[in-house]
Design a protein around this motif. Structure first.
Motif, PDB file in Angstrom:
ATOM      1  N   TYR A 138       0.838  -1.210   0.000  1.00 28.93           N
ATOM      2  CA  TYR A 138       0.000   0.000   0.000  1.00 28.93           C
ATOM      3  C   TYR A 138       0.866   1.249   0.000  1.00 28.93           C
ATOM      4  O   TYR A 138       0.749   2.104  -0.882  1.00 28.93           O
ATOM      5  N   TYR A 139       1.753   1.365   0.981  1.00 25.94           N
ATOM      6  CA  TYR A 139       2.441   2.648   1.119  1.00 25.94           C
ATOM      7  C   TYR A 139       3.502   2.870   0.046  1.00 25.94           C
ATOM      8  O   TYR A 139       3.912   4.014  -0.185  1.00 25.94           O
ATOM      9  N   GLY A 140       3.930   1.811  -0.636  1.00 24.09           N
ATOM     10  CA  GLY A 140       4.830   2.019  -1.774  1.00 24.09           C
ATOM     11  C   GLY A 140       4.155   2.818  -2.876  1.00 24.09           C
ATOM     12  O   GLY A 140       4.758   3.698  -3.504  1.00 24.09           O
ATOM     13  N   PHE A 146       3.177  10.518  -3.980  1.00 23.53           N
ATOM     14  CA  PHE A 146       3.842  11.657  -3.343  1.00 23.53           C
ATOM     15  C   PHE A 146       4.881  12.260  -4.286  1.00 23.53           C
ATOM     16  O   PHE A 146       4.983  13.483  -4.434  1.00 23.53           O
ATOM     17  N   LEU A 147       5.627  11.391  -4.958  1.00 20.75           N
ATOM     18  CA  LEU A 147       6.632  11.871  -5.917  1.00 20.75           C
ATOM     19  C   LEU A 147       5.966  12.538  -7.119  1.00 20.75           C
ATOM     20  O   LEU A 147       6.488  13.520  -7.661  1.00 20.75           O
ATOM     21  N   ASP A 148       4.824  12.015  -7.544  1.00 21.57           N
ATOM     22  CA  ASP A 148       4.096  12.644  -8.659  1.00 21.57           C
ATOM     23  C   ASP A 148       3.657  14.057  -8.289  1.00 21.57           C
ATOM     24  O   ASP A 148       3.769  14.993  -9.095  1.00 21.57           O
ATOM     25  N   LEU A 149       3.154  14.212  -7.089  1.00 14.83           N
ATOM     26  CA  LEU A 149       2.712  15.540  -6.647  1.00 14.83           C
ATOM     27  C   LEU A 149       3.904  16.475  -6.473  1.00 14.83           C
ATOM     28  O   LEU A 149       3.817  17.675  -6.758  1.00 14.83           O
ATOM     29  N   TYR A 150       5.026  15.919  -6.031  1.00 13.59           N
ATOM     30  CA  TYR A 150       6.245  16.726  -5.901  1.00 13.59           C
ATOM     31  C   TYR A 150       6.702  17.218  -7.281  1.00 13.59           C
ATOM     32  O   TYR A 150       7.042  18.394  -7.459  1.00 13.59           O
ATOM     33  N   ALA A 151       6.678  16.322  -8.261  1.00 13.55           N
ATOM     34  CA  ALA A 151       7.104  16.701  -9.613  1.00 13.55           C
ATOM     35  C   ALA A 151       6.191  17.767 -10.209  1.00 13.55           C
ATOM     36  O   ALA A 151       6.631  18.581 -11.035  1.00 13.55           O
ATOM     37  N   ALA A 152       4.944  17.786  -9.754  1.00 12.60           N
ATOM     38  CA  ALA A 152       3.987  18.769 -10.262  1.00 12.60           C
ATOM     39  C   ALA A 152       4.041  20.086  -9.487  1.00 12.60           C
ATOM     40  O   ALA A 152       3.245  20.993  -9.756  1.00 12.60           O
ATOM     41  N   GLY A 153       4.955  20.176  -8.524  1.00 10.42           N
ATOM     42  CA  GLY A 153       5.097  21.408  -7.756  1.00 10.42           C
ATOM     43  C   GLY A 153       4.093  21.572  -6.643  1.00 10.42           C
ATOM     44  O   GLY A 153       3.924  22.689  -6.119  1.00 10.42           O
ATOM     45  N   PRO A 437       7.542   5.944   5.022  1.00  8.34           N
ATOM     46  CA  PRO A 437       8.786   6.701   4.816  1.00  8.34           C
ATOM     47  C   PRO A 437       8.633   7.703   3.671  1.00  8.34           C
ATOM     48  O   PRO A 437       8.083   7.387   2.615  1.00  8.34           O
ATOM     49  N   ILE A 438       9.087   8.922   3.907  1.00  7.34           N
ATOM     50  CA  ILE A 438       9.022   9.954   2.870  1.00  7.34           C
ATOM     51  C   ILE A 438      10.132   9.666   1.862  1.00  7.34           C
ATOM     52  O   ILE A 438      11.312   9.603   2.228  1.00  7.34           O
ATOM     53  N   PRO A 439       9.797   9.502   0.573  1.00  5.34           N
ATOM     54  CA  PRO A 439      10.760   8.958  -0.407  1.00  5.34           C
ATOM     55  C   PRO A 439      11.737  10.002  -0.978  1.00  5.34           C
ATOM     56  O   PRO A 439      11.713  10.302  -2.167  1.00  5.34           O
ATOM     57  N   PHE A 440      12.603  10.512  -0.103  1.00 10.60           N
ATOM     58  CA  PHE A 440      13.617  11.469  -0.540  1.00 10.60           C
ATOM     59  C   PHE A 440      14.946  11.145   0.118  1.00 10.60           C
ATOM     60  O   PHE A 440      15.006  10.486   1.160  1.00 10.60           O
ATOM     61  N   ILE A 441      15.988  11.621  -0.541  1.00 12.40           N
ATOM     62  CA  ILE A 441      17.356  11.394  -0.077  1.00 12.40           C
ATOM     63  C   ILE A 441      18.053  12.753   0.015  1.00 12.40           C
ATOM     64  O   ILE A 441      17.881  13.610  -0.858  1.00 12.40           O
ATOM     65  N   HIS A 442      18.824  12.942   1.078  1.00 20.63           N
ATOM     66  CA  HIS A 442      19.543  14.198   1.290  1.00 20.63           C
ATOM     67  C   HIS A 442      21.016  13.992   0.922  1.00 20.63           C
ATOM     68  O   HIS A 442      21.707  13.159   1.513  1.00 20.63           O
ATOM     69  N   CYS A 443      21.455  14.760  -0.067  1.00 20.67           N
ATOM     70  CA  CYS A 443      22.837  14.655  -0.553  1.00 20.67           C
ATOM     71  C   CYS A 443      23.514  16.013  -0.382  1.00 20.67           C
ATOM     72  O   CYS A 443      22.948  17.050  -0.744  1.00 20.67           O
ATOM     73  N   GLU A 444      24.733  16.021   0.146  1.00 24.84           N
ATOM     74  CA  GLU A 444      25.446  17.283   0.348  1.00 24.84           C
ATOM     75  C   GLU A 444      25.822  17.931  -0.979  1.00 24.84           C
ATOM     76  O   GLU A 444      26.052  19.140  -1.042  1.00 24.84           O
ATOM     77  N   VAL A 445      25.868  17.139  -2.024  1.00 28.28           N
ATOM     78  CA  VAL A 445      26.222  17.682  -3.340  1.00 28.28           C
ATOM     79  C   VAL A 445      24.979  18.111  -4.112  1.00 28.28           C
ATOM     80  O   VAL A 445      24.903  19.219  -4.636  1.00 28.28           O
ATOM     81  N   CYS A 446      23.991  17.227  -4.166  1.00 28.32           N
ATOM     82  CA  CYS A 446      22.816  17.457  -5.008  1.00 28.32           C
ATOM     83  C   CYS A 446      21.625  18.058  -4.267  1.00 28.32           C
ATOM     84  O   CYS A 446      20.643  18.453  -4.899  1.00 28.32           O
ATOM     85  N   GLY A 447      21.688  18.104  -2.948  1.00 28.89           N
ATOM     86  CA  GLY A 447      20.558  18.616  -2.181  1.00 28.89           C
ATOM     87  C   GLY A 447      19.537  17.531  -1.912  1.00 28.89           C
ATOM     88  O   GLY A 447      19.893  16.367  -1.684  1.00 28.89           O
ATOM     89  N   VAL A 448      18.255  17.913  -1.945  1.00 33.19           N
ATOM     90  CA  VAL A 448      17.173  16.955  -1.695  1.00 33.19           C
ATOM     91  C   VAL A 448      16.792  16.284  -3.018  1.00 33.19           C
ATOM     92  O   VAL A 448      16.420  16.958  -3.978  1.00 33.19           O
ATOM     93  N   VAL A 449      16.904  14.943  -3.055  1.00 36.66           N
ATOM     94  CA  VAL A 449      16.720  14.195  -4.305  1.00 36.66           C
ATOM     95  C   VAL A 449      15.600  13.166  -4.127  1.00 36.66           C
ATOM     96  O   VAL A 449      15.590  12.422  -3.148  1.00 36.66           O
ATOM     97  N   PRO A 450      14.636  13.107  -5.055  1.00 37.37           N
ATOM     98  CA  PRO A 450      13.588  12.075  -4.970  1.00 37.37           C
ATOM     99  C   PRO A 450      14.174  10.684  -5.142  1.00 37.37           C
ATOM    100  O   PRO A 450      15.123  10.478  -5.920  1.00 37.37           O
ATOM    101  N   VAL A 451      13.635   9.732  -4.424  1.00 39.51           N
ATOM    102  CA  VAL A 451      14.010   8.334  -4.636  1.00 39.51           C
ATOM    103  C   VAL A 451      13.469   7.911  -6.000  1.00 39.51           C
ATOM    104  O   VAL A 451      12.304   8.143  -6.311  1.00 39.51           O
ATOM    105  N   THR A 495      14.378  10.673   7.229  1.00 40.29           N
ATOM    106  CA  THR A 495      13.929   9.809   8.327  1.00 40.29           C
ATOM    107  C   THR A 495      12.567  10.215   8.876  1.00 40.29           C
ATOM    108  O   THR A 495      12.014   9.517   9.726  1.00 40.29           O
ATOM    109  N   ASP A 496      12.015  11.340   8.412  1.00 39.44           N
ATOM    110  CA  ASP A 496      10.635  11.664   8.776  1.00 39.44           C
ATOM    111  C   ASP A 496       9.689  10.738   8.016  1.00 39.44           C
ATOM    112  O   ASP A 496       9.987  10.313   6.892  1.00 39.44           O
ATOM    113  N   THR A 497       8.564  10.429   8.627  1.00 42.09           N
ATOM    114  CA  THR A 497       7.522   9.661   7.957  1.00 42.09           C
ATOM    115  C   THR A 497       6.286  10.540   7.791  1.00 42.09           C
ATOM    116  O   THR A 497       6.180  11.615   8.375  1.00 42.09           O
TER     117      THR A 497
END
Length: 845
Positions: A138-140, A146-153, A437-451, A495-497
């Motif tokens: 379900y949550y996958g 969530f990523l679709d809505l993020y891509a749509a701003g 789990p909120i599907p994002f990754i934090h990178c010091e180079v790229c910033g906040v990146v969608p999974v 790590t936020d959900t």
């Protein structure tokens, strides 16, 4: 029901209930067919949190939906009536901390137990579509949306003030802050600024507000609550020039009261407040004090109003006078501009503050101009009226004065009219383990990146511990450490959900369509949605329903759906209530509550079974574990059977009102189950002859009960079935009586399905659950006979059953021929006869 089968004296639910529940399961009777050519009906009750036990409130809610779903099947609809579990949330983590169990194991064990309870009640549910929001299946898909809505701003990440529990080390919802302390830890709550994920619900404010006008099958009170929560208001945003050379922007919905302003207040984290605190220790200490406590509007309304005088003056744009500028604990940076024009005479918060700090309280609106100098009597007056003590506004009505002030502000360049909303963007970050789990990754180079979607679902790790406070995902040794999907450098997972309201904002879509490679199939959604009837508690009138409406509209905006409103019709059922039983603890005077099972209740009072001594009978209130006035559905089903408790839930009280539980009530329902069983066993297929009155009563009842069920007037339907039962029992054997008995069987089938199946099986025609609703003869819906009251000197003495439209002269003749009337007259001369055709004959002697 037939001569070759001896009828048992009593209906035995202990065997019948389980037999028919197995039969429905084996035949998959209630599995919805997506390919069916029938018209569709989607009936849905708000899915439960798996706490471990079904309570009586659940039984009432689901019985109502079940009756409607079964009735719709009988009327030829393909019905979708699913069930699932709102399975993420804090209670599971609390159990982990308190009992040393894993949230997943605790939750899934509760689901298994509650599912068995629901099955024991015989609900017509499509279990093939069962879902639990805590499962990756379900949550996958939720993560993908969530990523679709993020891509749509439509999703952003920004800094926001939150309630922070320093002991549990987590953000608390406003409702979890009680008297300024964390609801679980008891620690003083702090206000902190954290980066949070937000859904841009404010972009849909106009749509959500306007859409309410089309929801004519929703309760008016729910639409009003949502309208107030969205909170569209028109007012004036303008600036005060400050004595230190700066200026401050404020917004007010009451620009008409501008001449009543006596101070300006800013939020503790407003730049002006922060600037003062940088060089003033007292201001800094006051701001630190303000950070303790919750941020709800209710708390800010009830908390003591505190302020710090900055020593700065704000120049009034119309009078030129300088007003003091305060830092105030009741002003929030998140609302408006973080600063307010305070008008104590006409706002209670401002009144309390002005009273505490001896600031002027000016009257600028009065019911009558003669009241311009009328003193205030302990509270502000927020009502309508005419302007007084307001220069060029004097004598104007409030609406005209608002327009005049906005016009002057715009002409002179110190302000402009503006529409604002109470609605704020939806913060969905939660610092806890048991959530999506909120599907994002934090990178010091790229910033906040969608999974990347191919890496979904991001699954919660199983090996977590709850032996120390805080989010286990933060301290997990491996889970959060990943490579950046863009640059390959070492990075970390978010790590936020997600707030569990996200889980419940689209579950009705997943019920309607469950492909493995997508959240849903749009074509299947088009066929099933919107939900024809949604049923649930009034406590969800704002947040859940508003978020579900937003989520549906957001998915429609990005092309995932065609439907914009998820629920065509909404019904909010009343609660089940019970009296309380208590004694005072002799040691501390605190109440000790006892459950109904611990008490012997008589007409004279109540005594405790353990010692025979009296206990106090308290108010009839909502069933509550803390008050112990709860009734265990399992015990009731074991004693009386599922049909008796279902019938009780539908009887007496209108479904939108509270239903008082009583032992006498459930016993009465049990007796009616047995009464029907005896009547069903008395059907004589060989009986001949006619009973036109009973035939007419039968068809009228079928028609009326159908209307009642469709209007969710279950108590009315129950009353009509009682009437037909009584009429059928009194009737002499005839073909019409046998037909009435068969009809009664079908009428109660959605309400007492096990009893109906047991009786219907004797007919050898399959399942009652598959039977059609009785056909009505329209000609029999019209009464050919009427009952006419006969009065003597205004008192009822007899009644006449006559053909409809009987002439006045014939009614007079029949009335005078009545033995009862003649006895009442006792030889007196009739001086006047008043006849109301089809209704009344009144003899005046």
């Amino acid at each position: 029901m037939t001569a070759d089968r001896p009828e048992p004296v009593r209906f035995d639910p202990a065997t019948a209930d389980l037999r028919w529940q197995r039969a429905w399961d084996e035949r998959q009777t209630f599995k919805a067919d997506d390919a069916s050519p029938k018209p569709r009906s989607y009936v849905l009750e708000m899915f439960p949190y798996p706490s471990g036990r079904i309570h009586i409130g659940h039984v009432r809610n689901y019985t109502m939906g079940d009756v409607l779903a079964r009735y719709k099947r009988m009327r030829g609809f393909e019905v979708l009536h699913p069930m699932g579990w709102d399975a993420f949330g804090m209670p599971a983590e609390n159990a982990a901390m308190e009992k040393g169990v894993h949230p997943g194991g605790w939750t899934r064990a509760n689901i298994a137990n509650m599912k068995a309870q629901l099955k024991r009640l015989g609900f017509a549910l499509d279990w093939s579509r069962e879902l639990a929001t805590c499962e990756p299946e379900y949550y996958g898909h939720e993560q993908a949306l969530f990523l679709d809505l993020y891509a749509a701003g439509l999703i952003t990440r920004k800094e926001s003030t939150v309630n922070w529990d320093p002991v549990d080390m987590t953000v608390l919802a406003n409702e979890q802050v009680i008297d300024g302390r964390g609801w679980r830890s008891g620690a003083l709550v702090e206000k902190r600024k954290l980066n949070q994920w937000f859904l841009k619900i404010t972009e849909f404010a106009d749509e959500l507000l306007e859409g309410l006008s089309d929801l004519d099958k929703w309760p008016e009170k729910v639409r009003t609550m949502q309208e107030n929560w969205i909170g569209k208001s028109q007012g004036l945003q303008f600036r005060f020039d400050l004595s230190n050379g700066e200026n401050v922007e404020v917004y007010t919905t009451r620009p008409d009261t501008i001449f009543g302003a006596s101070f300006v207040a800013v939020a503790p984290d407003h730049p002006i407040a922060q600037g003062v605190a940088a060089s003033n220790c007292e201001a800094a200490n006051f701001i630190a004090l303000c950070k303790k406590g919750g941020t709800t509007a209710a708390e800010l309304e009830t908390a003591e109003k505190l302020g710090f005088d900055t020593g700065i003056g704000a120049r009034h744009p119309l009078t030129g006078k300088y007003l003091p500028v305060y830092i105030a604990n009741f002003v929030l940076m998140e609302y408006g501009t973080g600063a307010i024009m305070a008008v104590p005479g006409h706002d209670q918060r401002d009144f309390d503050f002005a009273t505490k700090y001896s600031l002027p309280i000016l009257r600028v609106v009065a019911a009558d101009p003669a009241d311009a100098d009328k003193p205030f009597t302990g509270e502000a007056e927020a009502g309508d009226g005419v302007l007084v003590n307001s220069d060029f506004l004097n004598g104007m009505a409030v609406t005209a004065a608002k327009a005049a002030v906005i016009g002057r502000a715009e002409t002179e360049g110190w302000g402009q009219g503006k529409t604002v909303w109470r609605l704020r963007d939806w913060g969905v970050s939660r610092q806890r383990y048991w959530g999506t789990p909120i599907p994002f990754i934090h990178c010091e180079v790229c910033g906040v990146v969608p999974v990347p979607k191919k890496q979904l679902p991001v699954v919660l790790p199983e090996d977590v511990t709850f032996d120390v406070p805080g989010n286990p995902l933060d301290r997990h040794p491996t889970w959060k450490h990943v490579d950046c999907p863009q640059c390959g450098h070492a990075a970390r997972r978010e790590t936020d959900t997600l707030d569990t309201f996200v889980d419940s904002s689209w579950y009705f879509l997943r019920f309607a369509s469950q492909p493995g490679d997508a959240p849903f199939d749009p074509e299947a959604i088009r066929k099933w949605l919107p939900v024809e009837q949604y049923i649930g508690g009034i406590e969800h009138a704002i947040l859940h329903l508003l978020y579900a409406r937003f989520w549906t509209r957001a998915l429609a905006r990005i092309g995932k759906l065609e439907v914009k409103e998820p629920f065509a019709s909404l019904f909010t059922q009343g609660m089940v209530t019970h009296e309380t039983y208590e004694r005072r603890n002799p040691e501390n005077g605190q109440p000790l509550f006892f459950s109904p099972g611990e008490v012997d209740r008589t007409a004279d009072g109540a005594t405790l079974k353990a010692d025979g001594a009296p206990v106090d009978i308290g108010r009839v209130i909502k069933m509550s574990k803390s008050k112990k006035n709860v009734v265990d559905p399992d015990e009731i089903v074991a004693r009386y059977g599922a049909d008796a408790i279902r019938w009780f839930m539908l009887s007496d009280s209108p479904p939108e009102r509270d239903l008082p539980w009583s032992e006498a009530g459930i016993e009465g329902c049990w007796r009616f189950v047995q009464r029907l069983w005896r009547l069903f066993g008395a059907a004589d297929a060989s009986a001949t002859g006619e009973d036109l009155a009973l035939r007419r009563k039968t068809h009228q009842t079928v028609h009326a009960v159908a209307q009642d069920i469709e209007a969710l007037g279950f108590n009315k339907a129950v009353a009509r079935i009682y009437e037909l039962t009584g009429a059928t029992e009194k009737a002499a054997p005839s073909a019409d009586r046998t037909a009435a008995i068969h009809t009664l069987l079908l009428l109660v089938a959605p309400m007492m399905p096990h009893l109906a199946e047991e009786a219907y099986s004797a007919l050898g025609e399959g399942l009652a659950a598959d039977a059609a609703w009785p056909v009505v003869d329209p000609a029999l819906l019209v009464d050919d006979e009427v009952t006419v009251a006969v009065q003597v000197k205004g008192k009822l003495r007899d009644t006449l059953t006559v053909a409809k439209g009987t002439a006045r002269e014939e009614l007079e003749r029949l009335a005078l021929a009545s033995d009862k009337v003649q006895r009442a007259l006792d030889g007196a001369e009739v001086k006047k006869v008043i006849v109301v055709p089809d209704r009344l004959v009144n003899l005046v002697a």
